[in-house]
Design a protein around this motif. Structure first.
Motif, PDB file in Angstrom:
ATOM      1  N   SER A 132       0.832  -1.209   0.000  1.00  0.00           N
ATOM      2  CA  SER A 132       0.000   0.000   0.000  1.00  0.00           C
ATOM      3  C   SER A 132       0.865   1.257   0.000  1.00  0.00           C
ATOM      4  N   LYS A 133       0.223   2.374  -0.233  1.00  0.00           N
ATOM      5  CA  LYS A 133       0.906   3.664  -0.175  1.00  0.00           C
ATOM      6  C   LYS A 133       1.536   3.866   1.195  1.00  0.00           C
ATOM      7  N   GLU A 134       0.815   3.466   2.237  1.00  0.00           N
ATOM      8  CA  GLU A 134       1.322   3.632   3.610  1.00  0.00           C
ATOM      9  C   GLU A 134       2.572   2.776   3.837  1.00  0.00           C
ATOM     10  N   ASP A 135       2.584   1.572   3.246  1.00  0.00           N
ATOM     11  CA  ASP A 135       3.763   0.701   3.372  1.00  0.00           C
ATOM     12  C   ASP A 135       4.999   1.364   2.775  1.00  0.00           C
ATOM     13  N   PHE A 136       4.827   1.965   1.603  1.00  0.00           N
ATOM     14  CA  PHE A 136       5.961   2.604   0.944  1.00  0.00           C
ATOM     15  C   PHE A 136       6.373   3.895   1.650  1.00  0.00           C
ATOM     16  N   GLU A 137       5.421   4.616   2.168  1.00  0.00           N
ATOM     17  CA  GLU A 137       5.750   5.813   2.960  1.00  0.00           C
ATOM     18  C   GLU A 137       6.622   5.427   4.152  1.00  0.00           C
ATOM     19  N   PHE A 138       6.263   4.319   4.787  1.00  0.00           N
ATOM     20  CA  PHE A 138       7.028   3.830   5.936  1.00  0.00           C
ATOM     21  C   PHE A 138       8.449   3.477   5.531  1.00  0.00           C
ATOM     22  N   LEU A 139       8.616   2.783   4.379  1.00  0.00           N
ATOM     23  CA  LEU A 139       9.947   2.360   3.932  1.00  0.00           C
ATOM     24  C   LEU A 139      10.812   3.557   3.550  1.00  0.00           C
ATOM     25  N   LEU A 140      10.228   4.540   2.916  1.00  0.00           N
ATOM     26  CA  LEU A 140      10.988   5.732   2.537  1.00  0.00           C
ATOM     27  C   LEU A 140      11.470   6.489   3.773  1.00  0.00           C
ATOM     28  N   GLU A 141      10.670   6.466   4.822  1.00  0.00           N
ATOM     29  CA  GLU A 141      11.084   7.109   6.076  1.00  0.00           C
ATOM     30  C   GLU A 141      12.087   6.250   6.840  1.00  0.00           C
ATOM     31  N   LYS A 142      11.933   4.941   6.739  1.00  0.00           N
ATOM     32  CA  LYS A 142      12.826   4.027   7.444  1.00  0.00           C
ATOM     33  C   LYS A 142      14.238   4.046   6.855  1.00  0.00           C
ATOM     34  N   TYR A 143      14.333   4.219   5.512  1.00  0.00           N
ATOM     35  CA  TYR A 143      15.634   4.196   4.825  1.00  0.00           C
ATOM     36  C   TYR A 143      15.825   5.494   4.042  1.00  0.00           C
ATOM     37  N   PRO A 144      16.006   6.612   4.755  1.00  0.00           N
ATOM     38  CA  PRO A 144      16.117   7.900   4.049  1.00  0.00           C
ATOM     39  C   PRO A 144      17.339   7.983   3.135  1.00  0.00           C
TER      40      PRO A 144
ATOM     41  N   GLU B 265       5.176   5.345  -8.565  1.00  0.00           N
ATOM     42  CA  GLU B 265       6.085   4.578  -9.421  1.00  0.00           C
ATOM     43  C   GLU B 265       6.463   3.249  -8.765  1.00  0.00           C
ATOM     44  N   LEU B 266       6.695   3.270  -7.465  1.00  0.00           N
ATOM     45  CA  LEU B 266       7.036   2.048  -6.747  1.00  0.00           C
ATOM     46  C   LEU B 266       5.869   1.059  -6.750  1.00  0.00           C
ATOM     47  N   LEU B 267       4.665   1.576  -6.612  1.00  0.00           N
ATOM     48  CA  LEU B 267       3.490   0.715  -6.662  1.00  0.00           C
ATOM     49  C   LEU B 267       3.333   0.076  -8.041  1.00  0.00           C
ATOM     50  N   ALA B 268       3.626   0.844  -9.094  1.00  0.00           N
ATOM     51  CA  ALA B 268       3.535   0.304 -10.452  1.00  0.00           C
ATOM     52  C   ALA B 268       4.561  -0.802 -10.665  1.00  0.00           C
ATOM     53  N   ILE B 269       5.756  -0.612 -10.130  1.00  0.00           N
ATOM     54  CA  ILE B 269       6.791  -1.641 -10.231  1.00  0.00           C
ATOM     55  C   ILE B 269       6.359  -2.895  -9.484  1.00  0.00           C
ATOM     56  N   HIS B 270       5.772  -2.678  -8.320  1.00  0.00           N
ATOM     57  CA  HIS B 270       5.310  -3.790  -7.493  1.00  0.00           C
ATOM     58  C   HIS B 270       4.268  -4.637  -8.219  1.00  0.00           C
ATOM     59  N   GLN B 271       3.481  -3.999  -9.075  1.00  0.00           N
ATOM     60  CA  GLN B 271       2.412  -4.693  -9.789  1.00  0.00           C
ATOM     61  C   GLN B 271       2.845  -5.220 -11.154  1.00  0.00           C
TER      62      GLN B 271
ATOM     63  N   SER C 148       8.454  15.338  -8.016  1.00  0.00           N
ATOM     64  CA  SER C 148       7.672  16.533  -7.673  1.00  0.00           C
ATOM     65  C   SER C 148       7.057  16.424  -6.286  1.00  0.00           C
ATOM     66  N   SER C 149       6.783  15.182  -5.865  1.00  0.00           N
ATOM     67  CA  SER C 149       6.255  14.949  -4.521  1.00  0.00           C
ATOM     68  C   SER C 149       6.531  13.511  -4.128  1.00  0.00           C
ATOM     69  N   PRO C 150       6.541  13.207  -2.819  1.00  0.00           N
ATOM     70  CA  PRO C 150       6.730  11.810  -2.402  1.00  0.00           C
ATOM     71  C   PRO C 150       5.689  10.882  -3.019  1.00  0.00           C
ATOM     72  N   ASP C 151       4.481  11.394  -3.260  1.00  0.00           N
ATOM     73  CA  ASP C 151       3.437  10.555  -3.847  1.00  0.00           C
ATOM     74  C   ASP C 151       3.813  10.094  -5.249  1.00  0.00           C
ATOM     75  N   SER C 152       4.535  10.940  -5.985  1.00  0.00           N
ATOM     76  CA  SER C 152       4.949  10.562  -7.346  1.00  0.00           C
ATOM     77  C   SER C 152       5.879   9.360  -7.299  1.00  0.00           C
ATOM     78  N   LEU C 153       6.824   9.381  -6.382  1.00  0.00           N
ATOM     79  CA  LEU C 153       7.741   8.262  -6.226  1.00  0.00           C
ATOM     80  C   LEU C 153       6.982   7.017  -5.774  1.00  0.00           C
ATOM     81  N   ILE C 154       6.089   7.182  -4.831  1.00  0.00           N
ATOM     82  CA  ILE C 154       5.323   6.035  -4.322  1.00  0.00           C
ATOM     83  C   ILE C 154       4.463   5.417  -5.427  1.00  0.00           C
TER      84      ILE C 154
END
Length: 334
Positions: free
Chosen positions: A53-65, A86-92, A78-84
């Motif tokens: 989920s988005k929350e999972d990736f937010e946690f990982l980005l904060e855990k490994y800055p 992209e990560l979700l798309a890779i995950h799928q 442009s925003s953390p959501d943009s990166l997230i």
């Protein structure tokens, strides 16, 4: 962070070592191994591919800055959501999931890699106390990067090191792809780290300077990992190493007769030191990067004949001095 951006067999090996380099003791001193240093390799490919989920990736980005910025380039979005997103798309992505499954099978156990790297860090720290042990992560790069190294972080793209028979392969020439295998991972890392300590003269742009630079890098790796076969350091096969030594006099004569040591033309330097399937200026049967191999022999002779420490060697930026004081001569086959 500063980026620091590679039977008959027994008989051939006997030739290579008896007519080749001075013997290196195949062990690390207990004083090196007893240092208080424990390395943990964080398997980020597992953490990122089990995130859903988005929350999972937010946690990982904060855990490994450090990883989020140094590898994923978080600030470039442009925003953390943009990166997230992209990560979700890779995950799928189905192909990425197949690749991940393959990495999980091939690299289920990386304890040997971890131990080799830990011992290498101990040796580097022993000889160069200023060395800061970086964090080490593994990841699934999607064939975007094999190794990322900074002074603070190393990221190993494990997909690059899948067997060459695997369906998915990085976009590399065959002669290079063959070097992307498990035994090469730690030597590649150590060779890259050597650049932190490899002093140069920036005004010296000769082929000799380039040869000595690589020679010092390979000598460093061999000193740090004395039990590692030369093939995993320079990326030649055992046959190629034996053939190089068998033809060392001819190779050296080519460099001398063509006055190559003080050549400054970048194109000419690349012909002898750049990545290539062979050094065609000498022979289509000669492996590429012969100038680097020759530089390694010169540096080995310098260290042996001048009895300098690895620290003194790496601190010496004078390629001409290293060459002149090496007493280098090709190994005679007679």
């Amino acid at each position: 962070m500063k980026l620091l951006r590679f039977s008959i067999y027994v008989f051939l090996l006997i030739i290579a070592f008896s007519c080749g380099k001075k013997e290196v003791a195949c062990e690390l001193d207990s004083e090196i191994l007893d240092q208080d240093l424990t390395l943990e390799i964080v398997r980020l490919e597992d953490e990122f591919f089990t995130a859903e989920s988005k929350e999972d990736f937010e946690f990982l980005l904060e855990k490994y800055p450090d990883f989020a910025e140094g590898y994923l380039g978080k600030s470039l979005y442009s925003s953390p959501d943009s990166l997230i997103s992209e990560l979700l798309a890779i995950h799928q992505d189905s192909a990425m999931n197949v690749l991940y499954d393959s990495v999980k099978v091939e690299f289920q156990d990386i304890s040997e890699i971890q131990k080799d790297l830990e011992n290498a860090f101990k040796a580097i720290k022993y000889y160069f106390p200023e060395f800061r042990v970086p964090k080490v992560y593994t990841f699934l790069s999607g064939f975007n990067s094999d190794l990322i190294l900074t002074e603070d972080m190393i990221v190993i793209g494990l997909d690059y090191y899948l067997p060459i028979t695997h369906t998915f392969q990085p976009d590399l020439p065959r002669y290079m792809a063959e070097r992307y295998a498990r035994p090469y991972i730690v030597p590649m890392i150590v060779t890259a780290i050597s650049s932190q300590f490899n002093e140069i003269n920036p005004q010296d742009n000769t082929m000799l300077a380039e040869m000595i630079y690589y020679g010092k890098a390979y000598h460093f790796t061999k000193a740090i990992m004395p039990c590692t076969s030369d093939q995993f350091i320079i990326g030649y096969t055992e046959d190629e190493i034996a053939e190089c030594y068998a033809n060392e006099e001819y190779i050296w004569a080519h460099f001398v007769e063509n006055e190559l040591l003080y050549e400054t033309n970048p194109f000419e330097i690349t012909k002898y030191l750049g990545e290539a399937p062979f050094t065609d200026a000498i022979s289509t049967k000669a492996p590429g990067r012969l100038g680097r191999w020759l530089g390694w022999n010169i540096v080995d002779d310098y260290q042996f004949n001048q009895d300098v420490t690895i620290t003194e060697l790496m601190d010496n930026p004078d390629a001409e001095e290293i060459f002149r004081q090496s007493g280098y001569r090709p190994r005679s086959q007679n």
